[in-house]
Design an enzyme around this catalytic site. Structure first.
Site, PDB file in Angstrom:
ATOM      1  CG  PHE A  41       0.080  -6.677  -7.699  1.00  0.00           C
ATOM      2  CD1 PHE A  41      -0.499  -6.093  -8.818  1.00  0.00           C
ATOM      3  CD2 PHE A  41      -0.449  -6.363  -6.448  1.00  0.00           C
ATOM      4  CE1 PHE A  41      -1.584  -5.212  -8.704  1.00  0.00           C
ATOM      5  CE2 PHE A  41      -1.523  -5.487  -6.319  1.00  0.00           C
ATOM      6  CZ  PHE A  41      -2.096  -4.906  -7.438  1.00  0.00           C
TER       7      PHE A  41
ATOM      8  CD1 TRP B 216       3.662   2.790  -2.331  1.00  0.00           C
ATOM      9  CD2 TRP B 216       2.397   3.390  -4.080  1.00  0.00           C
ATOM     10  NE1 TRP B 216       3.730   1.773  -3.263  1.00  0.00           N
ATOM     11  CE2 TRP B 216       2.947   2.129  -4.347  1.00  0.00           C
ATOM     12  CE3 TRP B 216       1.575   3.975  -5.045  1.00  0.00           C
ATOM     13  CZ2 TRP B 216       2.712   1.417  -5.521  1.00  0.00           C
ATOM     14  CZ3 TRP B 216       1.325   3.274  -6.219  1.00  0.00           C
ATOM     15  CH2 TRP B 216       1.897   2.016  -6.441  1.00  0.00           C
TER      16      TRP B 216
ATOM     17  CD1 TRP C 209       0.345   0.988  -9.526  1.00  0.00           C
ATOM     18  CD2 TRP C 209      -1.868   0.665  -9.496  1.00  0.00           C
ATOM     19  NE1 TRP C 209       0.102  -0.316  -9.170  1.00  0.00           N
ATOM     20  CE2 TRP C 209      -1.242  -0.538  -9.140  1.00  0.00           C
ATOM     21  CE3 TRP C 209      -3.257   0.698  -9.554  1.00  0.00           C
ATOM     22  CZ2 TRP C 209      -1.944  -1.695  -8.827  1.00  0.00           C
ATOM     23  CZ3 TRP C 209      -3.970  -0.456  -9.252  1.00  0.00           C
ATOM     24  CH2 TRP C 209      -3.315  -1.631  -8.899  1.00  0.00           C
TER      25      TRP C 209
ATOM     26  CD  GLU D  80       2.866  -2.852  -0.185  1.00  0.00           C
ATOM     27  OE1 GLU D  80       1.758  -3.034  -0.696  1.00  0.00           O
ATOM     28  OE2 GLU D  80       3.547  -1.827  -0.393  1.00  0.00           O
TER      29      GLU D  80
ATOM     30  CG  MET E  97       9.141   2.124 -12.861  1.00  0.00           C
ATOM     31  SD  MET E  97      10.786   2.853 -13.150  1.00  0.00           S
ATOM     32  CE  MET E  97      11.309   1.959 -14.588  1.00  0.00           C
ATOM     33  CG  ASN E  98       4.413   0.321  -8.863  1.00  0.00           C
ATOM     34  OD1 ASN E  98       3.668   0.293  -9.813  1.00  0.00           O
ATOM     35  ND2 ASN E  98       4.317  -0.550  -7.893  1.00  0.00           N
ATOM     36  CG  ASP E  99       6.845  -2.228  -6.151  1.00  0.00           C
ATOM     37  OD1 ASP E  99       6.600  -1.039  -5.967  1.00  0.00           O
ATOM     38  OD2 ASP E  99       6.205  -3.143  -5.604  1.00  0.00           O
TER      39      ASP E  99
ATOM     40  NE  ARG F 275       0.780  -5.903  -1.474  1.00  0.00           N
ATOM     41  CZ  ARG F 275      -0.193  -5.733  -0.585  1.00  0.00           C
ATOM     42  NH1 ARG F 275      -1.176  -6.587  -0.515  1.00  0.00           N
ATOM     43  NH2 ARG F 275      -0.175  -4.694   0.238  1.00  0.00           N
ATOM     44  CG  ASP F 276       4.855  -7.524  -3.144  1.00  0.00           C
ATOM     45  OD1 ASP F 276       4.195  -7.553  -4.204  1.00  0.00           O
ATOM     46  OD2 ASP F 276       4.666  -6.671  -2.256  1.00  0.00           O
TER      47      ASP F 276
HETATM   48  C1  FRU Z   1       4.500  -2.000  -3.484  1.00  0.00           C
HETATM   49  C2  FRU Z   1       3.280  -2.643  -4.103  1.00  0.00           C
HETATM   50  C3  FRU Z   1       3.411  -4.155  -4.027  1.00  0.00           C
HETATM   51  C4  FRU Z   1       2.544  -4.612  -5.146  1.00  0.00           C
HETATM   52  C5  FRU Z   1       2.769  -3.548  -6.178  1.00  0.00           C
HETATM   53  C6  FRU Z   1       1.582  -3.247  -7.049  1.00  0.00           C
HETATM   54  O1  FRU Z   1       4.802  -0.740  -3.966  1.00  0.00           O
HETATM   55  O2  FRU Z   1       2.120  -2.203  -3.440  1.00  0.00           O
HETATM   56  O3  FRU Z   1       3.057  -4.699  -2.790  1.00  0.00           O
HETATM   57  O4  FRU Z   1       2.912  -5.867  -5.606  1.00  0.00           O
HETATM   58  O5  FRU Z   1       3.162  -2.373  -5.478  1.00  0.00           O
HETATM   59  O6  FRU Z   1       1.911  -2.428  -8.115  1.00  0.00           O
END
Ligand code: FRU
Length: 502
Positions: free
Chosen positions: A98, A306, A63, A223, A37-39, A167-168
Site C-alpha cells: 500500500f 473512490w 483495484w 489516510e 493507478m491510485n495514490d 497505513r500510508d
Molecule cells: C488511499 C488508500 C490508502 C491505501 C491505498 C491502497 O486511497 O486507501 O490508504 O494505502 O489507497 O491502494
C-alpha cells in the site's frame, strides 16, 4: 513468498503497455503504464530527478493486489516510465504494497517506506487485514525489501491503535539528518489519528507521539498524511474517509483536508489554526508533497475519487490519472496552490482578449481546445451586479462541461453532467469563491481527460476528470446581465521547449 510477482508484473507491463498509444492518454498528466493507478507514492527528489511511484494493479483497470508503479521526471510534465518497483511478494505484504513514500539516504540509496498488508483469519473465522510499515532500499530502479521487515507493527502502536488501519507512511529527513515519518492510524474512538515516528537509519523507528486526530470531526479513518513547514506555518494534510459534509467546505465521502497551524517540535505539539479543504472539486485524493531543491513545496494528487470510479471510458486499458503537480504557499493563513511554473515553458500560440463585453452567449476566435492553459478574468460591466456568468468547455453539439459563477452568493459550480459519462455518480460540486476587488479570475488547465481550476491566483482549486470525446473542443462564455472579460489562452505542447532549444 512469491519471487515471481515482480518479474511477472514487469514482463506484463513491458509486453502490453506499448499497446496504449500516446493518443489514448492525457498529454501531460501521468497515467499508469497499463491497468489501474491510485495514490501517488514516494514523490521525492532522488539524484537530481523527481521520482513518483503509484499504487498500481497492472493486470486490470480495477483495484487489485497493490504493486508500486514508477516514473520519473525533470520538469513535472514529461514522465519517463520505469519498471514496477514493488510487488506483493512477501508474507507480510502478500495482500498488497500500500501507499508510502521515499527519501534519499546519505549513502546514495533510495529508501522506500510503504504499508505491507496481509490478511489473516481471526479466531472467530473472520478475514482481517493486518497493516504494518515496511522498507526497501534501491538505486532508483531496483529495490530490495529489508530482511527485518516490518519496521513498524502492532508493538509500535500507542494503546488503542488499530492494527487493521495503520497505513500510508510519509517519510522525510530533518535538517539534522535524522528521519521522521507520519502515518495514519485508527484510534479507539473509531476515527483517525496521525502518528509521528523518528529514526536514525530508516529501519529502527521510535514513536514520538500523535500529531493530531479527527475525533470523529473530519471523517473517520485518516489516510495518506503529509506534514511539512510552509511559509512560517506547519501543514498537516490528511485524506479522510467517510466525511460528513460541512457547508460548501467539505463534501461527503473521501475528502482532502489541510490543517494549518504551528508546531512545537520539542514538545511534539501541533496547534491547529485553520482547517480547509485542499481541492474542492470532484476528483482529487491522497495528495503527497515534495520539497524541491529550489525551495518549492510541490504537491501531486490522485485525480480521482473512490466514490466516482464508474465515471470512466470503458474501452481504455488504463484507469486513474495524477493531477498536475502544484506549487503550494500559505497566504493570509490559507493554502494556495498553482500549477508548477514549468508548465509555462510549454505554452504556445497565445490568444488574448481584453475588455470583451459578455451579455449573452459569446465565442471568441482562437479560444478553443482540450490541451490548454486558459485564464478568464471577469468583472461587472455595469453598476448592477450581473446575475450569473457561465463558461462552457469541452463542448460540441452533444457535450459540454460547465463552470458557473453567481456573484451574489460567490458560489462557483462545476458541472460535468454532459462530459462523456452516463454513470450515476456525483457530477457537480459547488464551492465558495469570494471575488477579489470585485473580480473573479479562473485559470483552467485542460488535458484530454481532466479540468483543473485555480481560482483567484490559486486561493481555491477544483479538479474533475472528464471523458468527453476529444472532438468536443469548443468554449463559450455567457452572462445574465453584463460582464467585462479578459481572456488569455495558450495551447500546451510538450515538444515546444525542445523545438525552441534547437
Ligand atoms: C488511499 C488508500 C490508502 C491505501 C491505498 C491502497 O486511497 O486507501 O490508504 O494505502 O489507497 O491502494
Amino acid at each position: 513468498m512469491n519471487h515471481e510477482a515482480l518479474p511477472k508484473a514487469r514482463a506484463f507491463e513491458a509486453q502490453y503497455g506499448p499497446f496504449i498509444t500516446d493518443a489514448q492518454r492525457p498529454v501531460f498528466h501521468l497515467t499508469p503504464t497499463i491497468g489501474w493507478m491510485n495514490d501517488p507514492n514516494g514523490f521525492s527528489c532522488y539524484r537530481g530527478e523527481y521520482h513518483l511511484f503509484y499504487q498500481y494493479h497492472p493486470y486490470s483497470t480495477d483495484w487489485g493486489p497493490m504493486h508500486w508503479g514508477h516514473a520519473k521526471t525533470r520538469d513535472f510534465l514529461h514522465w519517463q516510465r520505469l519498471p514496477a518497483a514493488l510487488a506483493p511478494d512477501q508474507e507480510y505484504d502478500k495482500d498488497g504494497c500500500f501507499s508510502g513514500s521515499a527519501v534519499e539516504m546519505p549513502d546514495g540509496r533510495q529508501l522506500l517506506v510503504y504499508t505491507g498488508v496481509h490478511k489473516r483469519l481471526t479466531e472467530d473465522g473472520r478475514m482481517t487485514e493486518i497493516q504494518t510499515q515496511c522498507v526497501a532500499f534501491g538505486d532508483g530502479v531496483n529495490y530490495e525489501k529489508w530482511p527485518g521487515n516490518p519496521v513498524l507493527d502492532a508493538a509500535s502502536l500507542p494503546a488503542g491503535g488499530s492494527t487493521v488501519d495503520f497505513r500510508d507512511p510519509k517519510v522525510w529527513r530533518e535538517p539534522d539528518g535524522t528521519l521522521r515519518l507520519v502515518v495514519g492510524n485508527r484510534t479507539a474512538d473509531g476515527s483517525g489519528a496521525i502518528l509521528l515516528y523518528r529514526s536514525e537509519d530508516g529501519v529502527h523507528w521510535t514513536l514520538v507521539g500523535p500529531v493530531d486526530a479527527s475525533r470523529n470531526q473530519y471523517g473517520r479513518m485518516w489516510e495518506c498524511p503529509d506534514f511539512f513547514p510552509l511559509d512560517g506555518k506547519q501543514i498537516l494534510f490528511v485524506s479522510p474517509q467517510e466525511m460528513s459534509p460541512i457547508g460548501l467546505e467539505f463534501h461527503a465521502g473521501n475528502g482532502t483536508v489541510c490543517l494549518i497551524g504551528s508546531y512545537d517540535a520539542a514538545a511534539n505539539r501541533f496547534t491547529r489554526e485553520k482547517v480547509q479543504a485542499i481541492d474542492y472539486g470532484i476528483d482529487f485524493y491522497a495528495p503527497q508533497t515534495l520539497a524541491a531543491p529550489d525551495g518549492r513545496r510541490i504537491m501531486i494528487g490522485w485525480m480521482q475519487n473512490w466514490n466516482t470510479l464508474s465515471c470512466r471510458e470503458n474501452n481504455q486499458r488504463w484507469f486513474g490519472q495524477m493531477s498536475l503537480p502544484r506549487e503550494l504557499s500559505v497566504r493570509g493563513g490559507r493554502l494556495f496552490q498553482n500549477p508548477v511554473r514549468e508548465l509555462e515553458q510549454y505554452r504556445c500560440r497565445p490568444v488574448t482578449y481584453q475588455n470583451v463585453l459578455v451579455c449573452g452567449e459569446t465565442t471568441l476566435a482562437g479560444v478553443e481546445g482540450r490541451t490548454i492553459d486558459l485564464t478568464v478574468e471577469i468583472r461587472p460591466a455595469a453598476a448592477d451586479l450581473y446575475r450569473c456568468f457561465r463558461l462552457q468547455i469541452a463542448k460540441d453539439g452533444t457535450y459540454l462541461t460547465t463552470i458557473r459563477y453567481r456573484p451574489d452568493t460567490s458560489v462557483l459550480k462545476i458541472d460535468r453532467t454532459h462530459s462523456g459519462s452516463n454513470a450515476d455518480v456525483v457530477h457537480s460540486r459547488s464551492l465558495l469563491v469570494p471575488p477579489r476587488d470585485g473580480r473573479l479570475k479562473l485559470r483552467l488547465i485542460l488535458d484530454r481527460y481532466s479540468v483543473e481550476i485555480f481560482a483567484n491566483d490559486g486561493e481555491t482549486a477544483a479538479t474533475m476528470a472528464i471523458f468527453t470525446r476529444q472532438e468536443a473542443t469548443a468554449i463559450s462564455f455567457d452572462a445574465e446581465g453584463s460582464v467585462l472579460m479578459n481572456v488569455e489562452k495558450y495551447d500546451i505542447d510538450l515538444n515546444r521547449k525542445e523545438d525552441s532549444d534547437v
